[in-house]
Design a protein around this motif. Structure first.
Motif, PDB file in Angstrom:
ATOM      1  N   GLN A  40       0.821  -1.208   0.000  1.00 27.32           N
ATOM      2  CA  GLN A  40       0.000   0.000   0.000  1.00 27.32           C
ATOM      3  C   GLN A  40       0.859   1.263   0.000  1.00 27.32           C
ATOM      4  O   GLN A  40       0.530   2.239  -0.680  1.00 27.32           O
ATOM      5  CB  GLN A  40      -0.920  -0.001   1.222  1.00 27.32           C
ATOM      6  CG  GLN A  40      -1.774   1.247   1.373  1.00 27.32           C
ATOM      7  CD  GLN A  40      -2.817   1.404   0.290  1.00 27.32           C
ATOM      8  OE1 GLN A  40      -3.303   0.417  -0.248  1.00 27.32           O
ATOM      9  NE2 GLN A  40      -3.178   2.635  -0.027  1.00 27.32           N
ATOM     10  N   SER A  63       2.249   1.756  -3.475  1.00 25.38           N
ATOM     11  CA  SER A  63       1.131   2.067  -4.366  1.00 25.38           C
ATOM     12  C   SER A  63       0.647   3.499  -4.187  1.00 25.38           C
ATOM     13  O   SER A  63       0.379   4.212  -5.168  1.00 25.38           O
ATOM     14  CB  SER A  63      -0.019   1.085  -4.106  1.00 25.38           C
ATOM     15  OG  SER A  63      -1.173   1.471  -4.811  1.00 25.38           O
ATOM     16  N   ASP A  64       0.539   3.943  -2.942  1.00 28.08           N
ATOM     17  CA  ASP A  64       0.093   5.306  -2.674  1.00 28.08           C
ATOM     18  C   ASP A  64       1.077   6.327  -3.241  1.00 28.08           C
ATOM     19  O   ASP A  64       0.669   7.337  -3.824  1.00 28.08           O
ATOM     20  CB  ASP A  64      -0.064   5.508  -1.165  1.00 28.08           C
ATOM     21  CG  ASP A  64      -0.362   6.950  -0.805  1.00 28.08           C
ATOM     22  OD1 ASP A  64      -1.475   7.418  -1.105  1.00 28.08           O
ATOM     23  OD2 ASP A  64       0.527   7.618  -0.243  1.00 28.08           O
ATOM     24  N   GLU A  65       2.370   6.064  -3.090  1.00 26.37           N
ATOM     25  CA  GLU A  65       3.373   7.003  -3.598  1.00 26.37           C
ATOM     26  C   GLU A  65       3.322   7.078  -5.119  1.00 26.37           C
ATOM     27  O   GLU A  65       3.421   8.160  -5.708  1.00 26.37           O
ATOM     28  CB  GLU A  65       4.764   6.570  -3.127  1.00 26.37           C
ATOM     29  CG  GLU A  65       5.841   7.608  -3.336  1.00 26.37           C
ATOM     30  CD  GLU A  65       5.606   8.877  -2.532  1.00 26.37           C
ATOM     31  OE1 GLU A  65       5.755   9.969  -3.107  1.00 26.37           O
ATOM     32  OE2 GLU A  65       5.266   8.760  -1.339  1.00 26.37           O
ATOM     33  N   THR A  91       0.713   6.389  -7.042  1.00 23.01           N
ATOM     34  CA  THR A  91      -0.534   7.055  -7.429  1.00 23.01           C
ATOM     35  C   THR A  91      -0.375   8.564  -7.368  1.00 23.01           C
ATOM     36  O   THR A  91      -0.869   9.301  -8.232  1.00 23.01           O
ATOM     37  CB  THR A  91      -1.684   6.613  -6.508  1.00 23.01           C
ATOM     38  OG1 THR A  91      -1.823   5.190  -6.573  1.00 23.01           O
ATOM     39  CG2 THR A  91      -3.007   7.234  -6.936  1.00 23.01           C
ATOM     40  N   TYR A  92       0.323   9.035  -6.367  1.00 24.84           N
ATOM     41  CA  TYR A  92       0.567  10.474  -6.217  1.00 24.84           C
ATOM     42  C   TYR A  92       1.495  10.980  -7.324  1.00 24.84           C
ATOM     43  O   TYR A  92       1.243  12.029  -7.930  1.00 24.84           O
ATOM     44  CB  TYR A  92       1.173  10.728  -4.842  1.00 24.84           C
ATOM     45  CG  TYR A  92       1.486  12.173  -4.550  1.00 24.84           C
ATOM     46  CD1 TYR A  92       0.473  13.112  -4.364  1.00 24.84           C
ATOM     47  CD2 TYR A  92       2.813  12.607  -4.448  1.00 24.84           C
ATOM     48  CE1 TYR A  92       0.764  14.442  -4.087  1.00 24.84           C
ATOM     49  CE2 TYR A  92       3.112  13.929  -4.167  1.00 24.84           C
ATOM     50  CZ  TYR A  92       2.084  14.841  -3.991  1.00 24.84           C
ATOM     51  OH  TYR A  92       2.373  16.153  -3.727  1.00 24.84           O
ATOM     52  N   ARG A 101      -4.449  11.973   0.078  1.00 24.44           N
ATOM     53  CA  ARG A 101      -3.563  10.889   0.507  1.00 24.44           C
ATOM     54  C   ARG A 101      -3.759  10.565   1.990  1.00 24.44           C
ATOM     55  O   ARG A 101      -3.751   9.392   2.389  1.00 24.44           O
ATOM     56  CB  ARG A 101      -2.104  11.261   0.248  1.00 24.44           C
ATOM     57  CG  ARG A 101      -1.751  11.432  -1.207  1.00 24.44           C
ATOM     58  CD  ARG A 101      -0.285  11.795  -1.372  1.00 24.44           C
ATOM     59  NE  ARG A 101       0.568  10.639  -1.145  1.00 24.44           N
ATOM     60  CZ  ARG A 101       1.893  10.704  -1.087  1.00 24.44           C
ATOM     61  NH1 ARG A 101       2.507  11.875  -1.204  1.00 24.44           N
ATOM     62  NH2 ARG A 101       2.612   9.613  -0.898  1.00 24.44           N
ATOM     63  N   VAL A 131      -6.868   8.510   2.294  1.00 25.17           N
ATOM     64  CA  VAL A 131      -6.656   7.146   1.821  1.00 25.17           C
ATOM     65  C   VAL A 131      -5.841   6.354   2.846  1.00 25.17           C
ATOM     66  O   VAL A 131      -6.138   5.179   3.134  1.00 25.17           O
ATOM     67  CB  VAL A 131      -5.952   7.167   0.449  1.00 25.17           C
ATOM     68  CG1 VAL A 131      -5.450   5.776   0.074  1.00 25.17           C
ATOM     69  CG2 VAL A 131      -6.896   7.695  -0.619  1.00 25.17           C
ATOM     70  N   LYS A 132      -4.820   6.997   3.417  1.00 24.99           N
ATOM     71  CA  LYS A 132      -4.028   6.323   4.454  1.00 24.99           C
ATOM     72  C   LYS A 132      -4.888   5.990   5.665  1.00 24.99           C
ATOM     73  O   LYS A 132      -4.719   4.941   6.300  1.00 24.99           O
ATOM     74  CB  LYS A 132      -2.854   7.206   4.863  1.00 24.99           C
ATOM     75  CG  LYS A 132      -1.764   7.328   3.807  1.00 24.99           C
ATOM     76  CD  LYS A 132      -0.670   8.280   4.253  1.00 24.99           C
ATOM     77  CE  LYS A 132       0.385   8.465   3.176  1.00 24.99           C
ATOM     78  NZ  LYS A 132       1.429   9.445   3.568  1.00 24.99           N
ATOM     79  N   TYR A 157      -6.894   2.888   4.816  1.00 22.99           N
ATOM     80  CA  TYR A 157      -6.075   1.683   4.857  1.00 22.99           C
ATOM     81  C   TYR A 157      -5.651   1.339   6.283  1.00 22.99           C
ATOM     82  O   TYR A 157      -5.654   0.165   6.681  1.00 22.99           O
ATOM     83  CB  TYR A 157      -4.837   1.862   3.982  1.00 22.99           C
ATOM     84  CG  TYR A 157      -3.885   0.689   4.067  1.00 22.99           C
ATOM     85  CD1 TYR A 157      -4.203  -0.525   3.484  1.00 22.99           C
ATOM     86  CD2 TYR A 157      -2.681   0.795   4.758  1.00 22.99           C
ATOM     87  CE1 TYR A 157      -3.345  -1.606   3.581  1.00 22.99           C
ATOM     88  CE2 TYR A 157      -1.812  -0.273   4.854  1.00 22.99           C
ATOM     89  CZ  TYR A 157      -2.151  -1.475   4.265  1.00 22.99           C
ATOM     90  OH  TYR A 157      -1.299  -2.551   4.374  1.00 22.99           O
ATOM     91  N   TYR A 161      -6.955   2.220  -3.581  1.00 28.16           N
ATOM     92  CA  TYR A 161      -6.475   3.079  -4.658  1.00 28.16           C
ATOM     93  C   TYR A 161      -7.377   4.298  -4.777  1.00 28.16           C
ATOM     94  O   TYR A 161      -8.559   4.237  -4.421  1.00 28.16           O
ATOM     95  CB  TYR A 161      -6.519   2.350  -6.005  1.00 28.16           C
ATOM     96  CG  TYR A 161      -5.452   1.312  -6.214  1.00 28.16           C
ATOM     97  CD1 TYR A 161      -4.173   1.668  -6.630  1.00 28.16           C
ATOM     98  CD2 TYR A 161      -5.719  -0.048  -6.026  1.00 28.16           C
ATOM     99  CE1 TYR A 161      -3.196   0.713  -6.845  1.00 28.16           C
ATOM    100  CE2 TYR A 161      -4.757  -1.015  -6.248  1.00 28.16           C
ATOM    101  CZ  TYR A 161      -3.493  -0.619  -6.654  1.00 28.16           C
ATOM    102  OH  TYR A 161      -2.525  -1.563  -6.857  1.00 28.16           O
ATOM    103  N   TYR A 162      -6.820   5.361  -5.327  1.00 32.74           N
ATOM    104  CA  TYR A 162      -7.676   6.491  -5.692  1.00 32.74           C
ATOM    105  C   TYR A 162      -7.283   6.978  -7.076  1.00 32.74           C
ATOM    106  O   TYR A 162      -6.165   6.774  -7.549  1.00 32.74           O
ATOM    107  CB  TYR A 162      -7.572   7.632  -4.671  1.00 32.74           C
ATOM    108  CG  TYR A 162      -6.270   8.394  -4.671  1.00 32.74           C
ATOM    109  CD1 TYR A 162      -6.107   9.551  -5.440  1.00 32.74           C
ATOM    110  CD2 TYR A 162      -5.199   7.978  -3.894  1.00 32.74           C
ATOM    111  CE1 TYR A 162      -4.922  10.263  -5.431  1.00 32.74           C
ATOM    112  CE2 TYR A 162      -4.003   8.678  -3.881  1.00 32.74           C
ATOM    113  CZ  TYR A 162      -3.863   9.821  -4.655  1.00 32.74           C
ATOM    114  OH  TYR A 162      -2.687  10.516  -4.650  1.00 32.74           O
TER     115      TYR A 162
END
Length: 731
Positions: A135, A138-140, A142-143, A364, A367-368, A371, A380-381
């Protein structure tokens, strides 16, 4: 090698003559192989390729090659990629995915005490399928890819792009030329056992390198006439090179791909092979050396690269700086993948209610928070254009399939002694959005805690709590019975608490609530005969209504360097069978603030205040002072320098400060001072003259098994020093 290069240049010139006859510029494809942390070398090589003036027309990659290739294809330059990689802590992204800042308030209150968690669905013990869910990475991504969230067809990127992943169900190598770019490159880099498989359209995908680590033919199929390959593959390792778990896993994966990679390598026209011997897929702390190895390998073929640029006609390469917006106006919110949770719950965690002008950083954070709730395996976003000309925020959730778990903890301290904690947690018990958590502590003093909590997101939530604690300690009898003799006796303490409450939280940092409480206290000693009135200080129940406000944004629960923690409550005791009970009320406040001075030094200020109003409280409800215990029970107040239960009173004031030095990675040294007043009469509670003073030194180690703490404290009140030890998380 020189003969091969000469042949390749000759072949390229010959091909160029044929292409020129058709008035076409040759197309150059770039292929980046997989290799984990060794992929930093791609950046060094890209810098040289750019400097040589080569125009890249197509990019293909696998694993880390897909990630770096995708970023490059989306518009980032090699210099920008280098800055990005230096700004990221990839080990932290992979291993520490849940920042405490985003943990649900419930977790901060009750769940930061376990050292091991295992799935326990249908009462069968299981094991996780990877070390990390991915995660954080993935978040990084996505940003970083937010400027191309609207691109579905990878041919429409600034540089057409493809990547390869492996379908877990069949072992098939799948080429992706369309989809959601951050999700696809994450799948291509989902290294087995290190990162969980990635779901795309209902199928699970893992690292593309398992079947095709070097997609050269695939880039040729895109239309490339000439292939430059950056090859990080080492082939099969010798036995004496298999000295670590990661090297063994690399070897196992290499069995499947060695032959395929050899075939693909033959299709490469100009190969760049960095010297990465000695580095592994997890050498994320070796950025400088690995990037330099890529740069050196590319510089070794710089003449050939310049010749390619010349034969291309020195095309103008426009790679302007990627401009990423900081804010976005969200007019619609889509939530996909909900089964057991409702929209209100998700919106409460996100903190977004369209229309909403919001920063990408705030998205973000939301989303964090989702999660970190522990209810979703991946979040995901995607921000995309909608029909109204504004933006839609699409949230893609994959709910955790595991609904039950077992957790374990270990602890030792001077009061509760040794304890083994076993926890059973179950979600969606009776109601959606609910969680049942039951702790059982086995050891010198068995005890339990049971929490049932229904999290309603934006709306008030409901909880039920039941707990039991017991311990034995020496106590001065006069602290509870002023008319008794001034003697110290060993007493046993038993406390049962049952609560029902309503709570609202804001950003998972603040909580406001209230409820009803039933408490039963039994305080007794076996050192006196049954006829002695001092044998049993308390054997009563207490009913109360209470309200509270709490805040917690500490960066670390054990050794905080920044953040505030506040716990304020008001309690009205309205019924009891205790002797001479009168209705009364109490206000109690605990507060601490932490501030880092630099990278290793921080300071803390803390205080505690308690006041009873109207009638005097029962003797067992007085504030009791002394000792080092991080547990909540009775109306206990920690005080450095005094033994446990040294003093008691109806009104309390404690002030203190602490300076903490972080040495190495997880070692802490501290010095601290505290002062206190404790009086039955509020008018005697002085702000200037203090009854008790204590100070001391401490050492702590933030270990994987919990904090290990040793304290030496001293108080002029007792004229003696104390040494306290605590091992593991408090529970």
């Amino acid at each position: 090698m020189k003969q091969k290069i000469s042949f390749l240049i000759f072949f390229f010139l010959f091909s160029l003559i044929q292409l020129n006859a058709q008035d076409k510029r040759p197309k150059v494809g770039l292929v980046l192989s997989g290799g984990g942390a060794k992929g930093y070398a791609h950046i060094g090589a890209l810098k040289v390729i750019e400097e040589a003036g080569v125009k890249i027309d197509y990019i293909g990659g696998t694993s880390i090659g897909a990630i770096i290739g995708g970023l490059y294809a989306s518009g980032y330059s090699a210099d920008e990629l280098e800055k990005i990689m230096y700004s990221l802590d990839l080990t932290g992204l992979l291993m520490n995915e849940k920042s405490r800042k985003e943990l649900p308030f419930f977790d901060k209150s009750y769940r930061e005490k376990y050292i091991l968690e295992l799935p326990f669905d249908n009462f069968r013990l299981g094991f996780p399928n990877a070390i990390s869910s991915g995660q954080g990475a993935s978040d990084e991504l996505t940003y970083l890819f937010r400027h191309v969230h609207d691109v579905n067809d990878f041919d429409n990127l600034p540089i057409p792009f493809l990547c390869v992943a492996t379908k877990l169900s069949t072992g098939e190598s799948v080429v992706f030329r369309e989809g959601y770019l951050p999700q696809v490159v994450t799948a291509s880099g989902a290294y087995p056992t290190l990162l969980e498989p990635v779901y795309i359209n209902g199928e699970m995908y893992i690292d593309g390198g398992v079947r095709n680590n070097y997609p050269v033919q695939e880039v040729l199929d895109m239309g490339a006439d000439f292939i430059i390959g950056i090859d990080l593959q080492e082939g099969l390792l010798d036995q004496d090179q298999l000295g670590s778990a990661t090297k063994v896993i690399e070897q196992i994966i290499s069995y499947n791909i060695a032959e395929k990679s050899s075939e693909q390598s033959k299709l490469v026209d100009l190969s760049i092979r960095p010297d990465i011997l000695g580095f592994s897929v997890t050498s994320f702390d070796k950025k400088d050396e690995i990037i330099s190895s890529g740069k050196l390998a590319a510089e070794a073929v710089l003449d050939e690269l310049k010749e390619i640029a010349r034969l291309q006609g020195h095309p103008k390469i426009s790679k302007s700086k990627v401009e990423n917006s900081k804010y976005v106006l969200i007019t619609e919110l889509e939530i996909n993948g909900l089964k057991n949770y409702n929209r209100s719950y998700v919106m409460g965690k996100l903190g977004i209610n369209p229309p909403h002008l919001i920063s990408y950083e705030a998205i973000r954070e939301g989303v964090k928070s989702l999660y970190s709730s522990g209810n979703f395996g991946k979040v995901y976003y995607r921000v995309k254009n909608n029909d109204s000309g504004h933006k839609t925020l699409s949230i893609f959730l994959r709910e955790n399939t595991s609904q039950q778990s077992l957790k374990f903890g270990l602890h030792y301290d001077d009061l509760f002694k040794t304890g083994l904690l076993v926890n059973f947690t179950s979600k969606h018990v009776l109601f959606d959005n609910s969680i049942l958590s039951a702790d059982l502590v086995l050891g010198d003093y068995p005890r339990y805690e049971v929490n049932y909590y229904i999290d309603n997101g934006l709306f008030p939530s409901f909880g039920i709590y039941s707990g039991y604690k017991q311990f034995e300690a020496d106590a001065r009898v006069q602290n509870f019975l002023p008319s008794a003799e001034n003697v110290i006796l060993g007493y046993r303490f038993d406390e049962f608490i049952n609560q029902a409450y309503i709570q609202s939280t804001l950003y998972d940092k603040y909580a406001v609530g209230g409820g009803l409480e039933h408490k039963y206290l039994d305080i007794r000693t076996d050192n006196l005969p049954n006829s002695d009135p001092n044998r049993r200080i308390e054997n009563s129940y207490f009913l109360s209504a209470y309200g509270y406000i709490k805040a917690d944004n500490l960066d670390n629960p054990n050794f905080p360097r920044d953040g505030l923690k506040l716990d304020g409550s008001f309690k009205y005791l309205f019924s009891s069978n205790s002797d001479n009970f009168n209705e009364t009320s109490v206000v109690h406040l605990n507060i601490e603030g932490n501030k880092s001075i630099n990278s290793w030094l921080s300071v803390k200020a803390f205080g505690e205040f308690g006041v009873y109003f109207s009638n005097y409280p029962p003797v067992s409800q007085k504030f009791i002072l002394g000792g080092y215990v991080e547990q909540d029970f009775m109306t206990y107040s920690r005080f450095y320098g005094l033994p446990f239960l040294s003093a008691a009173g109806d009104n309390l004031m404690v002030l203190g400060s602490k300076i903490q030095a972080k040495i190495l990675k997880n070692h802490y040294f501290s010095g601290f001072l505290n002062i206190a007043n404790l009086e039955d009469d509020f008018d005697q509670l002085s702000l200037i003259n203090y009854n008790y003073v204590g100070y001391g030194l401490g050492y702590g180690y933030d270990s994987p098994l919990g904090p290990i703490i040793g304290l030496w404290t001293y108080s002029p009140y007792t004229k003696s020093g104390l040494f306290n030890v605590s091992l593991g998380f408090w529970f």
